[in-house]
Enzyme design. Sequence first.
Site, PDB file in Angstrom:
ATOM      1  N   HIS A 107     -10.813   6.958   1.226  1.00  0.00           N
ATOM      2  CA  HIS A 107      -9.073   6.485   1.272  1.00  0.00           C
ATOM      3  C   HIS A 107      -8.597   5.580   0.039  1.00  0.00           C
ATOM      4  O   HIS A 107      -9.415   4.838   0.061  1.00  0.00           O
ATOM      5  CB  HIS A 107      -7.878   6.681   2.251  1.00  0.00           C
ATOM      6  CG  HIS A 107      -8.350   5.274   3.080  1.00  0.00           C
ATOM      7  ND1 HIS A 107      -9.750   4.758   3.434  1.00  0.00           N
ATOM      8  CD2 HIS A 107      -7.761   3.969   2.569  1.00  0.00           C
ATOM      9  CE1 HIS A 107      -9.482   3.345   4.085  1.00  0.00           C
ATOM     10  NE2 HIS A 107      -8.215   3.165   3.615  1.00  0.00           N
TER      11      HIS A 107
ATOM     12  N   HIS B 180     -11.289   0.570  -3.234  1.00  0.00           N
ATOM     13  CA  HIS B 180     -11.884   0.620  -2.350  1.00  0.00           C
ATOM     14  C   HIS B 180     -12.771   1.161  -2.908  1.00  0.00           C
ATOM     15  O   HIS B 180     -12.884   2.133  -3.665  1.00  0.00           O
ATOM     16  CB  HIS B 180     -12.211   1.195  -0.877  1.00  0.00           C
ATOM     17  CG  HIS B 180     -11.203   0.487   0.439  1.00  0.00           C
ATOM     18  ND1 HIS B 180     -11.401  -0.676   0.700  1.00  0.00           N
ATOM     19  CD2 HIS B 180     -10.574   1.410   0.716  1.00  0.00           C
ATOM     20  CE1 HIS B 180     -10.683  -0.608   1.498  1.00  0.00           C
ATOM     21  NE2 HIS B 180     -10.039   0.455   1.919  1.00  0.00           N
TER      22      HIS B 180
ATOM     23  N   ASP C 252       1.013  -1.309  -0.012  1.00  0.00           N
ATOM     24  CA  ASP C 252       0.005  -0.131  -0.494  1.00  0.00           C
ATOM     25  C   ASP C 252       1.305   1.496   0.024  1.00  0.00           C
ATOM     26  O   ASP C 252       0.567   2.187   0.922  1.00  0.00           O
ATOM     27  CB  ASP C 252      -0.543  -0.340   1.370  1.00  0.00           C
ATOM     28  CG  ASP C 252      -1.929  -0.974   1.053  1.00  0.00           C
ATOM     29  OD1 ASP C 252      -2.315  -2.321   0.161  1.00  0.00           O
ATOM     30  OD2 ASP C 252      -3.430  -1.928   1.885  1.00  0.00           O
TER      31      ASP C 252
ATOM     32  N   ASP D 106      -4.203  -0.711  -1.666  1.00  0.00           N
ATOM     33  CA  ASP D 106      -5.744  -0.888  -0.728  1.00  0.00           C
ATOM     34  C   ASP D 106      -6.586   0.193  -2.374  1.00  0.00           C
ATOM     35  O   ASP D 106      -6.339   0.624  -2.921  1.00  0.00           O
ATOM     36  CB  ASP D 106      -5.838   0.414   0.263  1.00  0.00           C
ATOM     37  CG  ASP D 106      -6.988  -0.202   0.902  1.00  0.00           C
ATOM     38  OD1 ASP D 106      -6.598  -1.446   1.136  1.00  0.00           O
ATOM     39  OD2 ASP D 106      -6.733   0.781   1.735  1.00  0.00           O
TER      40      ASP D 106
ATOM     41  N   LYS E  60      -6.977  -4.690  -3.334  1.00  0.00           N
ATOM     42  CA  LYS E  60      -7.636  -5.721  -1.919  1.00  0.00           C
ATOM     43  C   LYS E  60      -8.154  -4.354  -1.326  1.00  0.00           C
ATOM     44  O   LYS E  60      -8.411  -3.189  -1.923  1.00  0.00           O
ATOM     45  CB  LYS E  60      -6.399  -6.416  -1.647  1.00  0.00           C
ATOM     46  CG  LYS E  60      -6.336  -4.293  -0.466  1.00  0.00           C
ATOM     47  CD  LYS E  60      -4.489  -5.405   0.185  1.00  0.00           C
ATOM     48  CE  LYS E  60      -3.400  -3.848   1.313  1.00  0.00           C
ATOM     49  NZ  LYS E  60      -4.525  -2.996   1.554  1.00  0.00           N
TER      50      LYS E  60
ATOM     51  N   CYS F  53      -1.508  -2.833   7.427  1.00  0.00           N
ATOM     52  CA  CYS F  53      -1.629  -2.985   6.822  1.00  0.00           C
ATOM     53  C   CYS F  53      -0.382  -4.017   6.342  1.00  0.00           C
ATOM     54  O   CYS F  53      -0.310  -5.168   6.002  1.00  0.00           O
ATOM     55  CB  CYS F  53      -1.924  -2.740   5.049  1.00  0.00           C
ATOM     56  SG  CYS F  53      -4.364  -2.028   5.038  1.00  0.00           S
TER      57      CYS F  53
HETATM   58  C1  VGL Z   1      -4.670   0.394   5.513  1.00  0.00           C
HETATM   59  C2  VGL Z   1      -6.356   1.990   7.120  1.00  0.00           C
HETATM   60  C3  VGL Z   1      -6.746   1.308   6.123  1.00  0.00           C
HETATM   61  C4  VGL Z   1      -3.302   0.645   5.130  1.00  0.00           C
HETATM   62  C5  VGL Z   1      -5.519   0.825   4.496  1.00  0.00           C
HETATM   63  O1  VGL Z   1      -2.942   0.639   4.186  1.00  0.00           O
HETATM   64  O2  VGL Z   1      -2.492   0.252   6.421  1.00  0.00           O
HETATM   65  N1  VGL Z   1      -5.072   1.330   6.590  1.00  0.00           N
HETATM   66  N2  VGL Z   1      -6.627   0.887   5.815  1.00  0.00           N
HETATM   67 ZN    ZN Z   2      -8.348   0.969   3.334  1.00  0.00          ZN
END
Ligand code: VGL
Ligand code: ZN
Length: 202
Positions: A80, A48, A8, A46, A105, A150
């Site tokens: 995010h 979404h 990420d 990430d 993901k 993550c």
């Molecule tokens: C993450 C919070 C929500 C991360 C992803 O990549 O650490 N943290 N989504």
């Molecule tokens: Zn996230």
Amino acid sequence: MKSLILVDIQNDFTPTGTLSVPEGEQVVPVVNKIMDKFGLVVATQDWHPPDHKSFAIHHNKHPGEIIMLNGIEQILWPIHCVQGSVGAELVTGLNSKGIAKVFRKGIDREVDSYSGFFDNDHKNATGLGDYLKKRWVDEVYITGLALDVCVKFTALDANSLGFKTKVVVDATRAVNINAGDGDRAIADMKAVGIEIVMSEDV
Ligand code: VGL
Ligand code: ZN
């Protein structure tokens, strides 16, 4: 065979992003520097949908509050890494040419996905585990954002899947929603046998 996993490393997790991780952008030069020591480099992203249920705004709550989502505890986050947004892009300057494959993901709006291997309910796999095993990877080095979310859950799953697992700690940063989360994440990982290493020792 050893593989480097970039977790990420996306604009929204840098200080100018919506879920800002202090110094998040500083992992980029560290990661670029060690990439060529690995025969295989993969990344997670990430990714979404706009109506993802980890977003506080959809529950009229504030980021950091905790709810039950389909039977599991869910920390609520700011919006995010929305699919197709600039915030979801890998950070500019990351040597993306060195990345063999990106595993997305967090696509299912009903369940979050901190680990790069499985959704948080462990029902769906991203394909990363099979991909690595098919390529004879037995050792993984994990980097990226955020250390206490993550990166931690990706490392714990890698370890459970039987990979020898190391976290390159200077190529990570913690979001520290609660003070000390980064340190606790390191302790949790060490407790199951995950090694914490520095990039100069890779
Ligand atoms: C993450 C919070 C929500 C991360 C992803 O990549 O650490 N943290 N989504
Ligand atoms: Zn996230």
